[in-house]
Design an enzyme around this catalytic site. Sequence first.
Site, mmCIF file in Angstrom:
data_model
loop_
_atom_site.group_PDB
_atom_site.id
_atom_site.type_symbol
_atom_site.label_atom_id
_atom_site.label_comp_id
_atom_site.label_asym_id
_atom_site.label_seq_id
_atom_site.Cartn_x
_atom_site.Cartn_y
_atom_site.Cartn_z
ATOM 1 N N THR A 74 0.318 -1.358 -0.590
ATOM 2 C CA THR A 74 -0.174 0.214 -0.044
ATOM 3 C C THR A 74 0.630 1.051 0.224
ATOM 4 O OG1 THR A 74 -2.068 -0.957 1.104
ATOM 5 C CG2 THR A 74 -1.293 0.790 1.830
ATOM 6 N N SER A 122 1.808 -7.738 -0.695
ATOM 7 C CA SER A 122 3.434 -8.574 0.671
ATOM 8 C C SER A 122 1.915 -9.960 0.094
ATOM 9 C CB SER A 122 3.018 -8.149 1.877
ATOM 10 O OG SER A 122 1.556 -8.106 2.391
ATOM 11 N N THR A 153 1.465 -3.945 4.235
ATOM 12 C CA THR A 153 1.621 -4.138 6.022
ATOM 13 C C THR A 153 0.956 -6.002 6.431
ATOM 14 O OG1 THR A 153 -0.648 -3.972 5.457
ATOM 15 C CG2 THR A 153 1.145 -2.248 6.306
#
Length: 412
Positions: A74, A122, A153
């Site tokens: 992000t 991720s 994250t």
Amino acid sequence: MKKISISALLLPALSAALTAAVVITVTASDPETPENTVSGVDLDNGVESVAYRQAVAAAKARKPKVTVIGTGGTIAGVATSRSSFTDYRAGQIPIADMVGQLQPELGNVADVTTVQFGNKGSGGYTIAEFQALTLAVQKALKDSDGVVVTSGTDTMEEFAYWLDLTVRDQKPVVMTGAMRPWAAGTVNGPQVIGADGPANLYNAIVLAASQATYCYGTVLMLGDEFHAARDVTKTSAYRMDTFQTREFGVLGWIDGPNIKVGRAPSRVADCDLKQRWLTPFNVAKVAPEALPRVEVVTSYQQAGGEAITAFADAGVKGIVTAGTGAGGVSAAQTAARTAAAAKGVVFVSTTRTGSGSVYGGSTTQPIVAGDDLLPQKARLLLLLSLAFAPGDVEKVRQWVTTLGNPEWHTVD
Ligand code: SIN
């Protein structure tokens, strides 16, 4: 358990903290120090390690070099509009562009170079790519004083713990990212209102440059707080303060030019003994194909045993159970686990509760108690343990039980 003999303890200043794992440091700001420099780390901060002191002193004596390795997420996201925090494409903006937008202020902190390792979410990274990331971090640390890795994250805590277990360098490694996308419209578009990425990236570089976490292993920094890789977890899908370390709390804070460190991971006690500080997991020595499959199975009311059986039949070498309460699994899962264990699958028992320890394990079956490791962290430690000691259940048990354990234990 990590056992530290008080008489053998090389860091006398730490002995006062043995029971609480609350260790060190209040840093002082220097009134002479201009904003945006990292000189707020006080050399006299209580860490009695020659290597630590030298690293911090060097960071004060000359401008540190920091490499930022971008992997996407992000933080590199492009939103549909400046006010859209949830409608965006992650992994779009090159890391060099993001670092460039932090200039000229960043120039007062460190000489920064960038490496674009990847640019995606991720969750899209494989274990073989994790291995390659370790090697990229180690390569960068040959010329840099610290490394910052940016990622999404969602699985950042897994990136961080993997690096914590595998990077063979005591220099700071700092993971960071963002909960809101960086730009709106295009990669060169205006910044999203309230984007947290720029401040997180800036502060992660400040932290790495300062050397305040030298010998701490990998730390995770978001929202001005930094956490130990082993213990931190994402606790909210959307909130900016999503990262928490439930039982132990943060390691420290970045308050403008001041870095305040409240506690340290126990491995910092081995800072002056690098061979003891290192983990056994030198991933440069294993082929990516030699990294075994290890999976996680959750327990719940009347959970079936088929998932365990299917994983075992698929050739999975290790399974972490995320059990109820203190690690319990259902009757069907227990039966499936016994059958899979007889075929050589190694189990680590953890709790799905999000905190607290699982004790015991089994002396007759390959079932290891995962203590307070979160299931997704135990999975990485089991995977590496099986890669470096295939078939050696007692070695795996020893590593899972001791490596990176955050407790301070006395033996005399
Ligand atoms: C991701 O993990 O890649 C997406 C979510 C995020 O970066 O916060």
